[in-house]
Design an enzyme around this catalytic site. Structure first.
Site, PDB file in Angstrom:
ATOM      1  N   ASN A  41       0.838  -1.192   0.000  1.00 21.53           N
ATOM      2  CA  ASN A  41       0.000   0.000   0.000  1.00 21.53           C
ATOM      3  C   ASN A  41       0.878   1.248   0.000  1.00 21.53           C
ATOM      4  O   ASN A  41       1.959   1.277   0.604  1.00 21.53           O
ATOM      5  CB  ASN A  41      -1.004   0.007   1.157  1.00 21.53           C
ATOM      6  N   GLU A  43       0.356   5.167   0.727  1.00 20.92           N
ATOM      7  CA  GLU A  43      -0.577   6.175   1.247  1.00 20.92           C
ATOM      8  C   GLU A  43      -0.170   7.577   0.812  1.00 20.92           C
ATOM      9  O   GLU A  43       0.907   7.789   0.237  1.00 20.92           O
ATOM     10  CB  GLU A  43      -0.644   6.060   2.775  1.00 20.92           C
ATOM     11  N   CYS A  52      -4.088   0.716  -2.616  1.00 17.31           N
ATOM     12  CA  CYS A  52      -3.938  -0.549  -1.879  1.00 17.31           C
ATOM     13  C   CYS A  52      -2.875  -1.436  -2.529  1.00 17.31           C
ATOM     14  O   CYS A  52      -2.604  -1.342  -3.733  1.00 17.31           O
ATOM     15  CB  CYS A  52      -5.252  -1.318  -1.868  1.00 17.31           C
ATOM     16  N   GLU A  54      -2.981  -4.540  -3.365  1.00 18.41           N
ATOM     17  CA  GLU A  54      -3.471  -5.394  -4.451  1.00 18.41           C
ATOM     18  C   GLU A  54      -3.486  -4.639  -5.779  1.00 18.41           C
ATOM     19  O   GLU A  54      -3.131  -5.177  -6.825  1.00 18.41           O
ATOM     20  CB  GLU A  54      -4.901  -5.868  -4.153  1.00 18.41           C
ATOM     21  N   CYS A  84     -10.195  -5.157  -0.158  1.00 19.55           N
ATOM     22  CA  CYS A  84     -11.326  -4.242   0.009  1.00 19.55           C
ATOM     23  C   CYS A  84     -12.209  -4.307  -1.245  1.00 19.55           C
ATOM     24  O   CYS A  84     -11.818  -4.870  -2.278  1.00 19.55           O
ATOM     25  CB  CYS A  84     -10.841  -2.814   0.258  1.00 19.55           C
ATOM     26  N   CYS A  87     -10.684  -3.107  -4.500  1.00 18.00           N
ATOM     27  CA  CYS A  87      -9.681  -4.027  -5.057  1.00 18.00           C
ATOM     28  C   CYS A  87     -10.340  -5.274  -5.644  1.00 18.00           C
ATOM     29  O   CYS A  87      -9.864  -5.821  -6.634  1.00 18.00           O
ATOM     30  CB  CYS A  87      -8.658  -4.410  -3.999  1.00 18.00           C
TER      31      CYS A  87
HETATM   32  N1  THU Z   1      -5.306  -1.558   2.285  1.00 14.38           N
HETATM   33  C1  THU Z   1      -4.754  -2.346   1.326  1.00 14.38           C
HETATM   34  O1  THU Z   1      -3.592  -2.160   0.938  1.00 14.38           O
HETATM   35  N2  THU Z   1      -5.510  -3.343   0.810  1.00 14.38           N
HETATM   36  C2  THU Z   1      -6.815  -3.600   1.139  1.00 14.38           C
HETATM   37  O2  THU Z   1      -7.448  -4.439   0.546  1.00 14.38           O
HETATM   38  C3  THU Z   1      -7.430  -2.853   2.249  1.00 14.38           C
HETATM   39  C4  THU Z   1      -6.656  -1.722   2.790  1.00 14.38           C
HETATM   40  C5  THU Z   1      -4.500  -0.455   2.852  1.00 14.38           C
HETATM   41  C6  THU Z   1      -4.987   0.913   2.485  1.00 14.38           C
HETATM   42  C7  THU Z   1      -4.436   1.755   3.631  1.00 14.38           C
HETATM   43  O3  THU Z   1      -3.122   2.158   3.316  1.00 14.38           O
HETATM   44  C8  THU Z   1      -4.378   0.790   4.806  1.00 14.38           C
HETATM   45  O4  THU Z   1      -4.530  -0.519   4.259  1.00 14.38           O
HETATM   46  C9  THU Z   1      -5.466   1.017   5.843  1.00 14.38           C
HETATM   47  O5  THU Z   1      -6.712   1.053   5.260  1.00 14.38           O
END
Ligand code: THU
Length: 125
Positions: A41, A43, A52, A54, A84, A87
């Site tokens: 991920n 941010e 994310c 994925e 999520c 994704c």
């Molecule tokens: N996140 C992912 O990388 N993949 C997911 O499927 C759900 C959430 C990350 C996004 C964010 O940086 C952190 O998890 C908290 O939500």
């Protein structure tokens, strides 16, 4: 192969850029041809721009010419690193695949699903 994918996802997780949530996620995507593309991920100070793990993995693979996938492994701390909703839809664009996920603290396999189980009736144009 599951172990190899989970190990690759864990390596990717260490590269996560997650200063805001402090929640690091790693993903490893296996192409039909046997190549592995990883993602973490990424941010942003403008929170909604966060990408994310994925989606990073899949965009890396597609941009390198891959469109057929066998499986994706996802790791994060805890027992529920299922992708999520965004994704799931993003992965579904390229067809069904196996979704493997594990707790990154012990790489103990939590569950394996097919994407179609996690996102039945995905949107299609
Ligand atoms: N996140 C992912 O990388 N993949 C997911 O499927 C759900 C959430 C990350 C996004 C964010 O940086 C952190 O998890 C908290 O939500």
């Amino acid at each position: 192969m599951t172990k190899k994918l989970l190990a690759a996802a864990k390596t990717a997780q260490r590269r996560a850029y997650a200063p805001y949530s402090k929640f690091s996620v790693g993903a490893a995507l296996l192409t039909k041809s046997g190549a592995i593309y990883t993602g973490c991920n990424v941010e942003n100070a403008s929170y909604g721009l966060t990408i994310c793990a994925e989606r990073v993995a899949i965009t890396k693979a597609v941009s390198e010419g891959h469109r057929k996938f066998q499986a994706i492994a996802i790791v994060c701390p805890g027992t529920q690193p299922t992708p999520c909703g965004a994704c799931r839809q993003f992965l579904a664009e390229f067809g069904d695949l196996i979704v493997i996920y594990a707790d990154s603290r012990n790489l103990r396999l939590n569950q394996t699903y097919r994407l179609a189980e996690l996102l039945p009736h995905a949107f299609e144009l």
